[in-house]
Design a protein around this motif. Structure first.
Motif, mmCIF file in Angstrom:
data_model
loop_
_atom_site.group_PDB
_atom_site.id
_atom_site.type_symbol
_atom_site.label_atom_id
_atom_site.label_comp_id
_atom_site.label_asym_id
_atom_site.label_seq_id
_atom_site.Cartn_x
_atom_site.Cartn_y
_atom_site.Cartn_z
ATOM 1 N N ALA A 9 0.844 -1.191 0.000
ATOM 2 C CA ALA A 9 0.000 0.000 0.000
ATOM 3 C C ALA A 9 0.869 1.226 0.000
ATOM 4 C CB ALA A 9 -0.919 -0.021 1.223
ATOM 5 N N GLU A 10 0.248 2.409 0.133
ATOM 6 C CA GLU A 10 1.012 3.644 0.122
ATOM 7 C C GLU A 10 1.854 3.767 1.367
ATOM 8 O OE1 GLU A 10 -1.361 7.005 -0.597
ATOM 9 O OE2 GLU A 10 -2.044 6.324 -2.544
ATOM 10 N N LEU A 11 2.928 4.533 1.244
ATOM 11 C CA LEU A 11 3.943 4.618 2.295
ATOM 12 C C LEU A 11 3.818 5.901 3.081
ATOM 13 C CD1 LEU A 11 6.678 3.720 3.551
ATOM 14 C CD2 LEU A 11 7.781 4.880 1.650
ATOM 15 N N GLY A 12 3.927 5.774 4.402
ATOM 16 C CA GLY A 12 4.066 6.942 5.260
ATOM 17 C C GLY A 12 5.461 6.939 5.824
ATOM 18 N N ILE A 13 6.217 7.998 5.702
ATOM 19 C CA ILE A 13 7.630 8.025 6.046
ATOM 20 C C ILE A 13 7.863 8.842 7.304
ATOM 21 C CG2 ILE A 13 9.943 8.626 5.252
ATOM 22 C CD1 ILE A 13 8.612 6.388 3.715
ATOM 23 N N PRO A 14 8.481 8.228 8.329
ATOM 24 C CA PRO A 14 8.803 8.984 9.533
ATOM 25 C C PRO A 14 10.081 9.763 9.360
ATOM 26 C CG PRO A 14 9.527 6.726 9.790
ATOM 27 C CD PRO A 14 8.875 6.826 8.435
ATOM 28 N N SER A 15 10.324 10.692 10.223
ATOM 29 C CA SER A 15 11.576 11.436 10.177
ATOM 30 C C SER A 15 12.032 11.702 11.593
ATOM 31 C CB SER A 15 11.389 12.763 9.430
ATOM 32 O OG SER A 15 10.426 13.557 10.080
ATOM 33 N N VAL A 175 10.607 -8.149 -0.669
ATOM 34 C CA VAL A 175 11.710 -7.285 -0.259
ATOM 35 C C VAL A 175 11.281 -5.824 -0.309
ATOM 36 C CG1 VAL A 175 14.075 -6.546 -0.760
ATOM 37 C CG2 VAL A 175 13.449 -8.954 -0.983
ATOM 38 N N GLY A 176 10.516 -5.449 -1.324
ATOM 39 C CA GLY A 176 10.009 -4.083 -1.397
ATOM 40 C C GLY A 176 9.115 -3.747 -0.215
ATOM 41 N N ALA A 177 8.230 -4.677 0.158
ATOM 42 C CA ALA A 177 7.356 -4.446 1.302
ATOM 43 C C ALA A 177 8.150 -4.366 2.600
ATOM 44 C CB ALA A 177 6.311 -5.559 1.391
ATOM 45 N N ILE A 178 9.206 -5.168 2.720
ATOM 46 C CA ILE A 178 10.069 -5.108 3.908
ATOM 47 C C ILE A 178 10.779 -3.758 3.978
ATOM 48 C CG2 ILE A 178 12.163 -6.076 4.954
ATOM 49 C CD1 ILE A 178 11.202 -8.823 3.894
ATOM 50 N N LEU A 179 11.217 -3.241 2.851
ATOM 51 C CA LEU A 179 11.829 -1.916 2.835
ATOM 52 C C LEU A 179 10.828 -0.857 3.293
ATOM 53 C CD1 LEU A 179 13.934 -1.979 -0.459
ATOM 54 C CD2 LEU A 179 14.813 -1.616 1.849
ATOM 55 N N ARG A 180 9.587 -0.978 2.839
ATOM 56 C CA ARG A 180 8.574 -0.007 3.240
ATOM 57 C C ARG A 180 8.346 -0.055 4.755
ATOM 58 N NH1 ARG A 180 4.475 -2.208 1.498
ATOM 59 N NH2 ARG A 180 3.228 -2.459 3.385
ATOM 60 N N ALA A 211 10.473 3.628 -0.514
ATOM 61 C CA ALA A 211 11.395 3.327 0.587
ATOM 62 C C ALA A 211 12.780 2.906 0.111
ATOM 63 C CB ALA A 211 10.814 2.240 1.483
ATOM 64 N N LEU A 212 12.923 2.485 -1.143
ATOM 65 C CA LEU A 212 14.248 2.147 -1.660
ATOM 66 C C LEU A 212 15.180 3.355 -1.607
ATOM 67 C CD1 LEU A 212 16.162 0.128 -3.034
ATOM 68 C CD2 LEU A 212 15.167 0.792 -5.232
#
Length: 310
Positions: A9-15, A175-180, A211-212
């Motif tokens: 699904a769509e990604l939410g990125i913390p900072s 692997v892509g989902a794990i990166l996310r 996330a990559l």
């Protein structure tokens, strides 16, 4: 434990700032003054500009080849989130952009001015280029591979966050989902084997949903040696296995931790299991051990995040 593909699904990125509490004395030992990897990151032929069309289903059947030695040229990323993240990443060199009118408008709203010539294409043009089954959302770019992090990058950035290690996980969607999940829940980085891991190309980047560009990925030739070096540098190396004697909720996530996860079908290899300090399992409400590897990674990373927040 049986693993299989997982939709994303769509990604939410913390900072936020990274706390460094790693033992620098261990990092200064002579054996840690070299990167784990012995070769430059490479890309899959199918994702190269001018190569055969990148069909997501076709690539899923061929991903087990992993990274090859001589393919270090441009790769092609596609999908709005992957393209947007690459355009925002100052470390990513973008060579070419192929966008539909609608995708260009959405990307301009998201990233502002795009500092390279844009080739206007139709959805059908991208279907022909990438394969009819590829969900490109009208956006594709040709980019150079990201520089690989060295040993110090991953170790010093760990802080209180776990490092994810994959033992021959070959599905690019997993692997892509794990990166996310690593970006959302705060993993310090990802380590994969150079062989028997998916190329860091468009299929994986699309699944990672941006996330990559955020989570550093190191490729190693010898996983057991890399794990042994992690242990010597002060990491607790924990294998995630349904038969593990510990529950992930009881682990001490405050120490530098490398969480090792096995392949979709076989799980952890025997040598990998023996190299781990201990094995841990995810508490479930049923005896059906069928968690997908990316689901398992998300649960473990969220558990580690909650422990760090206490």
């Amino acid at each position: 434990m049986r693993f299989g593909p997982h939709p994303v699904a769509e990604l939410g990125i913390p900072s936020g700032p990274i706390a460094i509490n790693f033992s620098r004395q261990a990092l200064q030992k002579p054996r840690f003054n070299k990167p784990w990897r012995d070769k430059k990151r490479s890309s899959d032929f199918s994702s190269r500009p001018g190569g055969r069309p990148e069909n997501s289903r076709g690539n899923d059947r061929g991903y087990a080849r992993g990274h090859t030695e001589n393919e270090d040229g441009p790769i092609r990323l596609f999908g709005l989130h992957a393209v947007e993240a690459a355009l925002k990443n100052p470390a990513r060199k973008v060579l070419r952009a192929l966008l539909t009118e609608n995708a260009e408008r959405r990307l301009l709203e998201a990233v502002g001015k795009i500092e390279l010539p844009i080739e206007r294409v139709s959805p059908r043009d991208l279907d022909k280029l990438l394969g009819a089954d590829t969900v490109h959302q009208g956006a594709a770019i040709d980019v150079d591979p990201l520089p690989e992090p060295d040993w110090h990058d991953l170790a010093e950035a760990a802080g209180g966050r776990p490092l994810i290690v994959l033992d021959q996980v070959t599905d690019p969607h997993n692997v892509g989902a794990i990166l996310r999940s690593s970006a959302v829940f705060g993993a310090s980085g990802l380590v994969m084997t150079r062989r028997h891991s998916p190329p860091l190309n468009g299929v994986l980047a699309k699944s990672a949903s941006g996330a990559l560009e955020l989570v550093p990925v190191a490729l190693v030739a010898n996983l057991s040696q890399a794990l042994a070096e992690l242990k010597e540098a002060g990491f607790a190396v924990i294998g995630l296995d349904s038969g593990g004697e510990q529950r992930i909720e009881t682990l001490d996530w405050s120490q530098p931790t490398a969480l090792v996860m096995g392949s979709e079908g076989k799980g952890l290899r025997e040598l990998t299991r023996k190299t781990c300090d201990s094995l841990a399992h995810i508490t479930t409400d049923d005896t059906l051990a069928s968690l997908n590897v990316s689901n398992a990674a998300a649960i473990a990373l969220h558990t580690a995040l909650l422990a760090r927040k206490k």
